[in-house]
Design a protein around this motif. Structure first.
Motif, PDB file in Angstrom:
ATOM      1  N   LEU A  59     -47.882  73.219 -15.601  1.00 50.46           N
ATOM      2  CA  LEU A  59     -48.723  73.507 -16.767  1.00 50.46           C
ATOM      3  C   LEU A  59     -48.274  74.802 -17.445  1.00 50.46           C
ATOM      4  O   LEU A  59     -48.188  74.879 -18.683  1.00 50.46           O
ATOM      5  N   LEU A  60     -47.965  75.814 -16.647  1.00 52.91           N
ATOM      6  CA  LEU A  60     -47.571  77.114 -17.186  1.00 52.91           C
ATOM      7  C   LEU A  60     -46.267  77.034 -17.967  1.00 52.91           C
ATOM      8  O   LEU A  60     -46.155  77.590 -19.068  1.00 52.91           O
ATOM      9  N   HIS A  61     -45.278  76.356 -17.410  1.00 59.81           N
ATOM     10  CA  HIS A  61     -43.954  76.363 -18.020  1.00 59.81           C
ATOM     11  C   HIS A  61     -43.732  75.240 -19.028  1.00 59.81           C
ATOM     12  O   HIS A  61     -42.889  75.380 -19.928  1.00 59.81           O
ATOM     13  N   TYR A  62     -44.454  74.129 -18.884  1.00 61.39           N
ATOM     14  CA  TYR A  62     -44.193  72.982 -19.756  1.00 61.39           C
ATOM     15  C   TYR A  62     -45.432  72.481 -20.500  1.00 61.39           C
ATOM     16  O   TYR A  62     -45.348  71.523 -21.248  1.00 61.39           O
ATOM     17  N   VAL A 182     -33.093  70.148 -11.222  1.00 59.06           N
ATOM     18  CA  VAL A 182     -33.138  71.120 -10.135  1.00 59.06           C
ATOM     19  C   VAL A 182     -32.766  72.538 -10.579  1.00 59.06           C
ATOM     20  O   VAL A 182     -33.119  73.513  -9.907  1.00 59.06           O
ATOM     21  N   TYR A 183     -32.057  72.660 -11.707  1.00 57.29           N
ATOM     22  CA  TYR A 183     -31.698  73.990 -12.218  1.00 57.29           C
ATOM     23  C   TYR A 183     -32.581  74.395 -13.398  1.00 57.29           C
ATOM     24  O   TYR A 183     -32.182  75.212 -14.230  1.00 57.29           O
ATOM     25  N   GLU A 184     -33.789  73.854 -13.459  1.00 58.67           N
ATOM     26  CA  GLU A 184     -34.663  74.033 -14.620  1.00 58.67           C
ATOM     27  C   GLU A 184     -35.010  75.488 -14.912  1.00 58.67           C
ATOM     28  O   GLU A 184     -35.268  75.850 -16.065  1.00 58.67           O
ATOM     29  N   TYR A 185     -35.021  76.347 -13.893  1.00 59.15           N
ATOM     30  CA  TYR A 185     -35.391  77.744 -14.099  1.00 59.15           C
ATOM     31  C   TYR A 185     -34.176  78.664 -14.210  1.00 59.15           C
ATOM     32  O   TYR A 185     -34.288  79.878 -14.068  1.00 59.15           O
ATOM     33  N   ILE A 186     -33.003  78.050 -14.473  1.00 55.25           N
ATOM     34  CA  ILE A 186     -31.788  78.844 -14.648  1.00 55.25           C
ATOM     35  C   ILE A 186     -31.142  78.423 -15.964  1.00 55.25           C
ATOM     36  O   ILE A 186     -30.293  77.525 -16.011  1.00 55.25           O
ATOM     37  N   SER A 187     -31.571  79.026 -17.064  1.00 53.09           N
ATOM     38  CA  SER A 187     -31.027  78.709 -18.380  1.00 53.09           C
ATOM     39  C   SER A 187     -30.752  79.999 -19.134  1.00 53.09           C
ATOM     40  O   SER A 187     -31.432  80.998 -18.946  1.00 53.09           O
ATOM     41  N   HIS A 192     -34.261  75.659 -21.477  1.00 52.87           N
ATOM     42  CA  HIS A 192     -34.172  74.312 -20.916  1.00 52.87           C
ATOM     43  C   HIS A 192     -35.275  73.447 -21.500  1.00 52.87           C
ATOM     44  O   HIS A 192     -36.447  73.830 -21.511  1.00 52.87           O
ATOM     45  N   ILE A 193     -34.895  72.280 -22.008  1.00 53.37           N
ATOM     46  CA  ILE A 193     -35.866  71.310 -22.513  1.00 53.37           C
ATOM     47  C   ILE A 193     -36.083  70.276 -21.411  1.00 53.37           C
ATOM     48  O   ILE A 193     -35.156  69.582 -21.004  1.00 53.37           O
ATOM     49  N   SER A 194     -37.298  70.183 -20.943  1.00 53.30           N
ATOM     50  CA  SER A 194     -37.611  69.304 -19.820  1.00 53.30           C
ATOM     51  C   SER A 194     -38.170  67.971 -20.295  1.00 53.30           C
ATOM     52  O   SER A 194     -38.798  67.881 -21.359  1.00 53.30           O
ATOM     53  N   PHE A 195     -37.966  66.944 -19.476  1.00 54.53           N
ATOM     54  CA  PHE A 195     -38.630  65.669 -19.740  1.00 54.53           C
ATOM     55  C   PHE A 195     -40.147  65.820 -19.702  1.00 54.53           C
ATOM     56  O   PHE A 195     -40.864  65.001 -20.270  1.00 54.53           O
ATOM     57  N   ASN A 264     -39.247  83.614 -14.512  1.00 55.92           N
ATOM     58  CA  ASN A 264     -38.461  84.160 -15.621  1.00 55.92           C
ATOM     59  C   ASN A 264     -37.446  85.190 -15.112  1.00 55.92           C
ATOM     60  O   ASN A 264     -36.345  85.307 -15.652  1.00 55.92           O
ATOM     61  N   ALA A 265     -37.822  85.926 -14.085  1.00 52.87           N
ATOM     62  CA  ALA A 265     -36.912  86.915 -13.512  1.00 52.87           C
ATOM     63  C   ALA A 265     -35.712  86.245 -12.844  1.00 52.87           C
ATOM     64  O   ALA A 265     -34.607  86.814 -12.805  1.00 52.87           O
ATOM     65  N   ILE A 266     -35.916  85.041 -12.327  1.00 52.27           N
ATOM     66  CA  ILE A 266     -34.822  84.309 -11.688  1.00 52.27           C
ATOM     67  C   ILE A 266     -33.737  83.990 -12.707  1.00 52.27           C
ATOM     68  O   ILE A 266     -32.545  84.196 -12.469  1.00 52.27           O
TER      69      ILE A 266
END
Length: 361
Positions: A59-62, A182-187, A192-195, A264-266
């Motif tokens: 919910l937070l990210h998408y 799997v790499y959704e938090y590394i952009s 990153h545009i998610s499904f 976000n820090a990742i």
């Protein structure tokens, strides 16, 4: 390549895993929980508190609201989740479209289900070729796998590409989508545009995520799938008899850690590593290709050697002391564009040492 790197004492930038310590907070939580009474089976779908926090994270990210009870299952790594999703829905003779270069677990999972892998190459810039995809789609097509951000190329789909994909799949309502994110938090270059954010596709999409990749704990092998209830019900029927439940300690630790970790820090941390590696290599004879996300950097050696990429990668280890992965192994037809994949999920010291060797070539 990792075995070869060990044999020759080479710096290993081949296999995709970090060589730096995990977050101290994660270790402290692990030590605290280790002595608590948490070592028996969790519920089959996952630890309830972890499922709830995955729902909050989504919910937070998408801005997608999901039901933690009916739409999530925790898996023994994303690879097991991908295998489970494919073997839940793909039947004998049904086709699954795989976009090359591709992660090596996709095709074996399809074959184990009795399905037929249909491997289609991406464009030269690693963007999707929708003409080829459309030509491959038929009444036999059961699923298409989309890896975004993409391993091995580091590319991220654009909004325009998602729109083209949506128009294409409108003609084929029977086709399911397996989104490997799997790499959704590394952009880096663009978000990153998610499904998760595509309402036209979400009702037929299964999304695979990985705490191993996101939290730098690849050896814990903890991932999860998110899908609409009608699909997740069937997925759980397979998951129950394949794994039943994922190890309890990791689930409890990750559940608590999600209260303090900053995703976000990742991404910022890996951006610094990408930029450091690129800066160190920029004056070498290698050609740096774009890297939008993941922790992989592609480099062309076209100006260095005419050897095929497998032979050159072996030479890189045995003569120059650095291990990378040849890109041709990610293609069904062995396409060789004189490109290698380097993993920059390493300490700065490792990246500096590797760059010194690469710059001497």
């Amino acid at each position: 390549m990792s075995q070869l790197a060990n044999q020759y004492g080479a710096i290993n930038l081949s296999q995709g895993f970090p060589n730096f310590p995990v977050d101290e907070q994660l270790l402290q939580i692990s030590e605290r929980l280790l002595r608590e009474n948490i070592h028996q089976y969790t519920p089959m779908a996952g630890l309830p508190s972890l499922l709830e926090k995955i729902a909050k994270l989504t919910l937070l990210h998408y801005q997608r609201k999901i039901n933690s009870i009916t739409e999530i299952v925790v898996t023994a790594g994303a690879t097991q989740g991908i295998y489970t999703a494919i073997n839940t829905f793909v039947n004998k003779g049904e086709e699954v479209i795989i976009l090359d270069p591709s992660y090596d677990s996709y095709e074996p999972s399809v074959l184990m289900a009795g399905g037929v892998p249909v491997r289609i190459s991406l464009n030269d810039d690693y963007s999707p070729d929708f003409n080829r995809i459309e030509a491959a789609l038929s009444t036999k097509t059961k699923m298409i796998i989309v890896n975004n951000p993409h391993n091995p190329t580091g590319r991220i789909w654009t909004d325009a590409e998602f729109e083209a994909f949506e128009l294409l799949l409108e003609k084929h309502p029977q086709v399911l989508i397996l989104g490997d994110e799997v790499y959704e938090y590394i952009s880096f270059s663009h978000p990153h545009i998610s499904f998760h954010t595509r309402p036209k596709l979400i009702d037929r999409t299964i999304i695979a995520s990985s705490f191993g990749k996101s939290l730098h704990v690849t050896g814990w092998k903890v991932g999860y799938l998110i899908a609409p209830e009608k699909l997740m019900t069937e997925i759980k029927n397979v998951h129950q008899f394949l794994v039943f439940s994922v190890n309890s300690l990791s689930q409890h630790v990750i559940s608590d850690y999600l209260d303090v970790v900053d995703f976000n820090a990742i991404s910022k941390m890996y951006l610094q590593k990408r930029d450091l590696f690129r800066q160190l290599i920029k004056d070498s004879r290698f050609e740096l290709l774009p890297c939008d996300g993941t922790y992989f950097q592609l480099m062309s050696y076209r100006n260095i050697s005419t050897h095929n990429d497998v032979d050159f990668s072996r030479e890189l280890v045995t003569k120059h002391g650095v291990a990378a992965i040849p890109l041709s192994v990610f293609y069904k037809d062995g396409t060789d564009n004189k490109v290698l994949r380097f993993c920059f999920a390493k300490t700065d010291k490792t990246l500096i040492a590797a760059a010194e060797k690469l710059n001497r070539i």
